[in-house]
Design an enzyme around this catalytic site. Structure first.
Site, mmCIF file in Angstrom:
data_model
loop_
_atom_site.group_PDB
_atom_site.id
_atom_site.type_symbol
_atom_site.label_atom_id
_atom_site.label_comp_id
_atom_site.label_asym_id
_atom_site.label_seq_id
_atom_site.Cartn_x
_atom_site.Cartn_y
_atom_site.Cartn_z
ATOM 1 N N ASP A 76 6.877 8.924 7.520
ATOM 2 C CA ASP A 76 6.754 7.854 8.505
ATOM 3 C C ASP A 76 7.203 6.526 7.899
ATOM 4 O O ASP A 76 6.619 6.064 6.907
ATOM 5 C CB ASP A 76 5.268 7.811 8.935
ATOM 6 C CG ASP A 76 5.032 6.971 10.168
ATOM 7 O OD1 ASP A 76 5.970 6.278 10.602
ATOM 8 O OD2 ASP A 76 3.904 7.020 10.686
ATOM 9 N N ASP A 133 4.874 5.189 19.477
ATOM 10 C CA ASP A 133 3.710 6.083 19.552
ATOM 11 C C ASP A 133 3.264 6.354 20.988
ATOM 12 O O ASP A 133 3.145 5.436 21.800
ATOM 13 C CB ASP A 133 2.528 5.450 18.815
ATOM 14 C CG ASP A 133 2.741 5.416 17.316
ATOM 15 O OD1 ASP A 133 3.886 5.614 16.865
ATOM 16 O OD2 ASP A 133 1.759 5.184 16.600
#
Ligand code: GLA
Length: 381
Positions: free
Chosen positions: A147, A207
């Protein structure tokens, strides 16, 4: 890493989805499993992951194809004197956790960042890429979500490909096959190069949140990306929210229908130790999952839209086509024209959520779709 076969004067090079040692490919179909983030976020402990593995192995999910048990952010506890990453007190012994997951016939996933810190401020892999990859291999890790997070502090975004490729090489060097999941929110059109830097999947968006607007904007917003997915490499519109309580039943049905038509990774994000029968039925419908996992490996595309009404289709290996009929507004009839699917005349239709053959239809099929809902059918000649 590739395999060469000499045939007469031709050299066929198989670009590999396989490991350095040529074991079986990882993620030939979109990865399925569970990830801790959407429900547990930074509260996650080894006990929660243990509980998820126990649940998956006993509630029908393993048989349905959910295989990876993935720890997301917040497991790290810093580095020891040798620079080796160590887990924090909520985790303790990662090898023991991986062993437990493996003992259930499942696979174990972990999370890091190419930056000095993860998104939640834990230790990232910056300047420790090979060492971390080696540690993961020793623990028995099968899947890495990598990430971007704080990496912009140490790299220009123009180097994003090299940064991901560096970890890919480090993983390869360990000799242990690991699914490589790129998470950088779709920056720099990652779908165009994610495969070239060793990615099996790459997040295409920011997200997801457990709300219809978030889920539907992400899901329907995948239109046009279908050209970049195929066997061994998936666009990733983020993990599932089914069972987390923020959407109504019809909205979660839309979530699963759309993700399966998109050939998206199916990583459940709920607390698997407490799943309602209603949510379980959404997560476990084998005919719906089969659409996601179909070996043709084609991501579905939008075939028709009129305002809030949409029809999406995904061609399947057996020549049939999976179709989703959606209403992003109130209850409306939604129609699919068979010619938009490449069929003419009389066509068989099966309702995949109801698991029921609906019979043969001429030229078109219309379903009444609930507000924010979906009807999913398979059609064939
Ligand atoms: C980012 C990712 C999420 C999750 C969190 C963890 O926001 O996109 O999926 O991994 O970091 O901190």
């Amino acid at each position: 890493m590739g395999m060469r076969i000499l045939v007469g004067s031709f050299t066929l090079v198989f670009i590999s989805m396989c490991s350095a040692q040529g074991q079986s490919p990882v993620a030939a179909t979109p990865p399925m499993g569970w990830n801790s983030w959407n429900h547990f976020a930074c509260r996650v402990t080894a006990n929660d992951v243990h509980g998820a593995a126990t649940a998956i192995s006993s509630n029908g999910m393993k048989e349905a194809g959910y295989l990876y048990v993935n720890v997301d952010d917040c497991w790290q506890g810093g580095r020891d004197e040798q620079g080796r990453i160590v887990p924090n007190k909520n985790f303790g012994d990662m090898k023991a956790l991986a062993d437990y997951v493996h003992s259930k016939g499942l696979k174990f996933g972990i999370y890091s960042s190419p930056g000095p810190e993860t998104c939640a401020g834990f230790t990232g892999s910056y300047q420790h890429e090979e060492q971390d990859a080696q540690t993961y291999a020793e623990w028995g890790v099968d899947y890495l979500k990598y990430d971007w997070c704080s990496a912009s502090q140490v790299y220009p975004v123009s180097e994003i490909r090299e940064v991901y490729e560096k970890m890919h090489r480090a993983l390869q060097k360990t000799g242990r096959p690991m699914v490589f999941s790129l998470c950088e929110y779709g920056w720099d059109l990652v779908w165009r190069w994610g495969k070239d830097v060793g990615g099996n999947l790459w997040r295409t968006t920011g997200d997801i949140q457990d709300r219809y607007e978030s889920m539907s904007n992400i899901g329907f917003g995948q239109a046009g990306l279908e050209a970049f997915a195929g066997p061994g490499h998936s666009n990733d519109p983020d993990m599932l929210e089914i069972g987390n309580g923020g959407m109504r039943h019809d909205e979660y049905v839309t979530h699963m229908t759309l993700w399966c038509l998109l050939a998206a990774p199916l990583l459940a994000g709920n607390d698997l130790t407490r799943v309602t029968p209603e949510d379980s039925a959404i997560l476990l419908n084998k005919e719906v999952i089969a659409v996601d996992q179909d070996t043709k490996g084609v991501q579905g595309h939008r075939v028709w839209a009129e305002g809030p009404l949409e029809v999406w289709a995904k061609p399947l290996a057996d020549g049939s086509v999976a179709v989703g009929l959606f209403s992003r507004a109130g209850p409306f009839p939604v129609k699919v024209n068979f010619k938009d699917l490449g069929f003419t005349g009389s066509v068989h239709v099966r309702d995949l959520w109801a698991r029921k053959d609906l019979g043969s239809f001429e030229n078109e099929f219309t379903a009444q779709v609930q507000r924010h809902g979906a009807v999913m059918v398979r059609v064939w000649k």
